[in-house]
Design a protein around this motif. Structure first.
Motif, short mmCIF file in Angstrom:
data_model
loop_
_atom_site.label_atom_id
_atom_site.label_comp_id
_atom_site.label_asym_id
_atom_site.label_seq_id
_atom_site.Cartn_x
_atom_site.Cartn_y
_atom_site.Cartn_z
N ILE A 54 0.83 -1.21 0.00
CA ILE A 54 0.00 0.00 0.00
C ILE A 54 0.86 1.25 0.00
O ILE A 54 0.64 2.18 -0.78
N VAL A 55 1.87 1.27 0.87
CA VAL A 55 2.77 2.43 0.92
C VAL A 55 3.61 2.50 -0.35
O VAL A 55 3.79 3.57 -0.93
N GLY A 56 4.11 1.36 -0.80
CA GLY A 56 4.95 1.34 -1.99
C GLY A 56 4.21 1.81 -3.24
O GLY A 56 4.82 2.42 -4.13
N SER A 57 2.91 1.55 -3.31
CA SER A 57 2.12 1.97 -4.48
C SER A 57 1.72 3.44 -4.40
O SER A 57 1.22 4.00 -5.38
N GLY A 58 1.93 4.07 -3.24
CA GLY A 58 1.54 5.47 -3.07
C GLY A 58 0.12 5.65 -2.58
O GLY A 58 -0.35 6.78 -2.43
N ALA A 59 -0.60 4.55 -2.30
CA ALA A 59 -1.97 4.66 -1.79
C ALA A 59 -2.00 5.26 -0.38
O ALA A 59 -3.01 5.82 0.03
N ALA A 60 -0.91 5.10 0.36
CA ALA A 60 -0.71 5.79 1.64
C ALA A 60 0.64 6.49 1.56
O ALA A 60 1.59 5.96 0.97
N ASP A 61 0.72 7.68 2.16
CA ASP A 61 1.95 8.47 2.02
C ASP A 61 3.12 7.85 2.79
O ASP A 61 4.23 7.73 2.26
N MET A 62 2.85 7.49 4.05
CA MET A 62 3.90 6.93 4.89
C MET A 62 3.30 5.82 5.74
O MET A 62 2.08 5.66 5.80
N GLY A 63 4.16 5.06 6.40
CA GLY A 63 3.65 3.98 7.24
C GLY A 63 4.73 3.41 8.13
O GLY A 63 5.83 3.97 8.25
N LEU A 64 4.41 2.26 8.76
CA LEU A 64 5.32 1.57 9.66
C LEU A 64 5.45 0.12 9.22
O LEU A 64 4.46 -0.52 8.85
N LYS A 65 6.67 -0.41 9.30
CA LYS A 65 6.87 -1.83 9.00
C LYS A 65 8.20 -2.27 9.59
O LYS A 65 9.14 -1.47 9.72
N ALA A 66 8.30 -3.57 9.94
CA ALA A 66 9.55 -4.11 10.47
C ALA A 66 10.60 -4.18 9.36
O ALA A 66 10.29 -4.37 8.19
N MET A 67 11.87 -4.05 9.77
CA MET A 67 12.96 -4.03 8.82
C MET A 67 12.96 -5.25 7.91
O MET A 67 13.17 -5.14 6.70
N ILE A 68 12.71 -6.43 8.48
CA ILE A 68 12.79 -7.64 7.68
C ILE A 68 11.77 -7.63 6.55
O ILE A 68 12.03 -8.10 5.44
N HIS A 69 10.59 -7.03 6.79
CA HIS A 69 9.56 -6.98 5.76
C HIS A 69 9.88 -5.90 4.72
O HIS A 69 9.49 -6.03 3.55
N ILE A 70 10.58 -4.86 5.14
CA ILE A 70 11.02 -3.84 4.19
C ILE A 70 12.03 -4.45 3.22
O ILE A 70 11.95 -4.25 1.99
N LEU A 71 12.96 -5.23 3.75
CA LEU A 71 13.96 -5.88 2.89
C LEU A 71 13.30 -6.88 1.95
O LEU A 71 13.66 -6.97 0.77
N ALA A 72 12.30 -7.61 2.48
CA ALA A 72 11.60 -8.58 1.63
C ALA A 72 10.82 -7.86 0.52
O ALA A 72 10.76 -8.33 -0.62
N ALA A 73 10.24 -6.71 0.86
CA ALA A 73 9.49 -5.95 -0.15
C ALA A 73 10.42 -5.45 -1.25
O ALA A 73 10.08 -5.52 -2.44
N LYS A 74 11.57 -4.95 -0.86
CA LYS A 74 12.53 -4.49 -1.86
C LYS A 74 12.95 -5.65 -2.78
O LYS A 74 13.14 -5.47 -3.98
#
Length: 546
Positions: A54-74
């Motif tokens: 949701i955040v990555g698509s721009g549907a929400a401006d900012m958000g919160l997520k754990a580091m491990i899930h940020i790395l997985a998303a990338k």
């Protein structure tokens, strides 16, 4: 003064509003975002796994997520940027009711293991592979963030959660103690940075709205200062914004019948579980909100440990202490206390059996010269030449087992890298670590030969000098050391004690306090001494934390 026109900005939480979101709601309630020109709309997610998309698509401006899930998303091609940290390294692992009897990772065999999202399953399966478990020996179940409820419903036996949240929640709601196997310890990582909770935005939003992002972080930092300095006031703000988090614990009048007579009394009802979670979370809030860089490819000690076959990076701490103090000179027998997962025992085995035959520890015959004995409450995987005792270091029976493996002789060195299951409350952690150190020292008085050495982990605290001075009663020399492989940000240090001797009149007894002055001879009552501090290695060069 707030600007005339506020910029509507959306912020997506990583779960329902809960105690570790307090700084965001404090900033909202006190108008800090408005003062920065931001009209912040705080939104909750029904599925935590959706946040990065949701955040990555721009549907929400900012958000919160754990580091491990940020790395997985990338890794999946979702372009998001982390601009700060809300929680720093909250201890994370498999939580369970202690009555289930889980003490090591291999105990998940035949059990249902809950995970949050895809990467949680990857972690569980990877740990199982390292432990030699087949994928069909356990069952994984996706439960999202609701691991506590899933355990209480009986849907799973254990699942991934925070020690400061789901573990405490499980204890409160189940009414029985909860245990946890920390993922970082199971995998020999040395920290829980992968579970740090981060502020995120899409690369596109971040690059086009850097002023807004900076303003948001400034406002949140102001609120964080209030959380840290005035936690009670901050919690009241949080409960005003989210009334369902407020404690419902009350004393109510009831009438009960006892032996045919009606008696009025008071009983406690309701729960303050969220307030307890908040208090337990306070030590993990990031004071600065700054990201701390952590690149495992650059963590040379973690990488080296895997390359040379050590079970954890902590092996290098003992090796660096040896480089500084020449610990193993003329050492024939060694004891490793609180040894699991066994990296220090591996070092001892390699040092003491170098160019020597490795004995068959199963036979324990007089012909077999066992040089290393390791003790832990948990079961450990075998190590060549190391006799393993699954036992309690506060038990006389354990001390007798150690001596029996050495055929009546005593060790020249005892080491202990044990640490408590930290709560995050520093005073409690320091106290429990000191008690563990004294327990290790107590059994050491049974199994260490005169002139021997003792090395143990300690959390350096305001009462350290007192504790070290007590150790000085039993040793000619006591030094506090910090190996280079010990993170600079960690309060971890090591006491290196040499020249062991029992004071006149002292008789080791497991059932009494080790260093109580009651009933001890006058010559034991010494004045405090100053203990030297020594950094092991050239700290001007590579800093593991940088």
């Amino acid at each position: 003064m707030a600007p005339n026109k506020l910029k509507k900005t959306t912020f997506l939480l990583n779960w329902y509003a809960n105690p570790y979101h307090t700084p965001i709601f404090v900033a909202k309630k006190r108008g800090f975002y408005e003062e920065e020109g931001i009209d912040l709309a705080i939104m909750e997610t029904t599925n935590p796994s959706d946040v990065t998309e949701i955040v990555g698509s721009g549907a929400a401006d900012m958000g919160l997520k754990a580091m491990i899930h940020i790395l997985a998303a990338k890794d999946r091609g979702i372009n998001i940027t982390s601009m700060g940290a809300l929680l720093d390294e909250p201890p994370t692992g498999l939580i369970f009711k202690k009555s289930l009897g889980i003490t090591k990772f291999t105990d998940i065999v035949g059990k249902r293991v809950g995970y949050i999202g895809h990467f949680g399953k990857v972690m569980i399966d990877d740990l199982a592979k390292q432990a030699g478990l087949s994928p069909d020996s356990y069952t994984t179940v996706r439960v999202g963030m609701n691991v506590t409820d899933a355990i209480l419903r009986g849907d799973i036996d254990t699942g991934i959660g925070f020690t400061n949240f789901q573990r405490l929640e499980l204890e409160e709601l189940s009414g029985e103690p909860a245990g946890m196997l920390r993922i970082d310890e199971c995998n020999g990582l040395g920290c829980c940075c992968f579970c740090s909770v981060m502020f995120v935005a899409s690369d596109n939003y971040f690059n086009k709205n850097k002023d807004t992002v900076a303003a948001f972080m400034r406002a949140t930092r102001r609120a964080m200062d209030i959380v840290i300095e005035y936690p009670e006031a901050a919690w009241e703000d949080m409960c005003i914004m989210n009334p369902r988090l407020r404690s419902t614990k009350r004393m109510v009048d009831v009438e009960v019948e006892v032996e045919g007579k009606k008696i009025k009394t008071k009983v406690e009802t309701g729960s303050n579980v969220y307030e307890k979670i908040y208090q337990r979370t306070l030590p993990y809030f990031s004071r600065t909100l700054l990201n701390v860089e952590r690149d495992w490819d650059k963590d040379i000690f973690y990488r080296r440990a895997k390359e040379v076959g050590f079970r954890a990076r902590s092996a290098f701490k003992l090796m660096q202490l040896d480089d500084q103090f020449n610990l193993f000179q003329n050492v024939e027998r060694a004891v490793d206390l609180c040894a699991a997962p066994g990296s220090w025992s591996q070092v001892l085995s390699r040092k003491l059996y170098h160019n020597r035959p490795i004995p068959n520890v199963e036979s324990n015959s007089a012909a077999e010269q066992i040089r290393v004995v390791s003790v832990d409450l948990q079961e450990m995987a075998p190590i060549p030449g190391v006799a393993l005792i699954q036992g309690d270091i506060t038990s006389t029976k354990t001390a007798e087992q150690i001596i029996s493996y050495f055929h009546g002789q005593k060790a020249e060195i005892v080491v202990c890298d044990g640490a408590p299951d930290v709560t995050g409350v520093h005073d409690i952690d320091e106290y429990v670590q000191s008690e563990l150190l004294l327990a290790a020292m107590n059994i050491t008085t049974f199994v260490l030969a005169p002139g021997g050495s003792f090395v143990a982990k300690i959390f350096r605290c305001k009462h350290y000098e007192f504790l070290a001075a007590q150790l000085n009663i039993f040793f000619d020399e006591v030094t506090c050391a910090k190996p280079q492989s010990s993170r600079a940000s960690s309060n971890e240090h090591f006491v290196v004690c040499r020249g062991f001797k029992l004071p006149p009149g002292y008789k080791p007894v497991m059932t009494s306090p080790l260093l109580s002055m009651y009933g001890q001879p006058e010559e034991m009552k010494r004045d405090p001494v100053l203990i030297s501090f020594l950094a092991c290695g050239d700290l001007s060069c590579y800093d593991e934390d940088q």
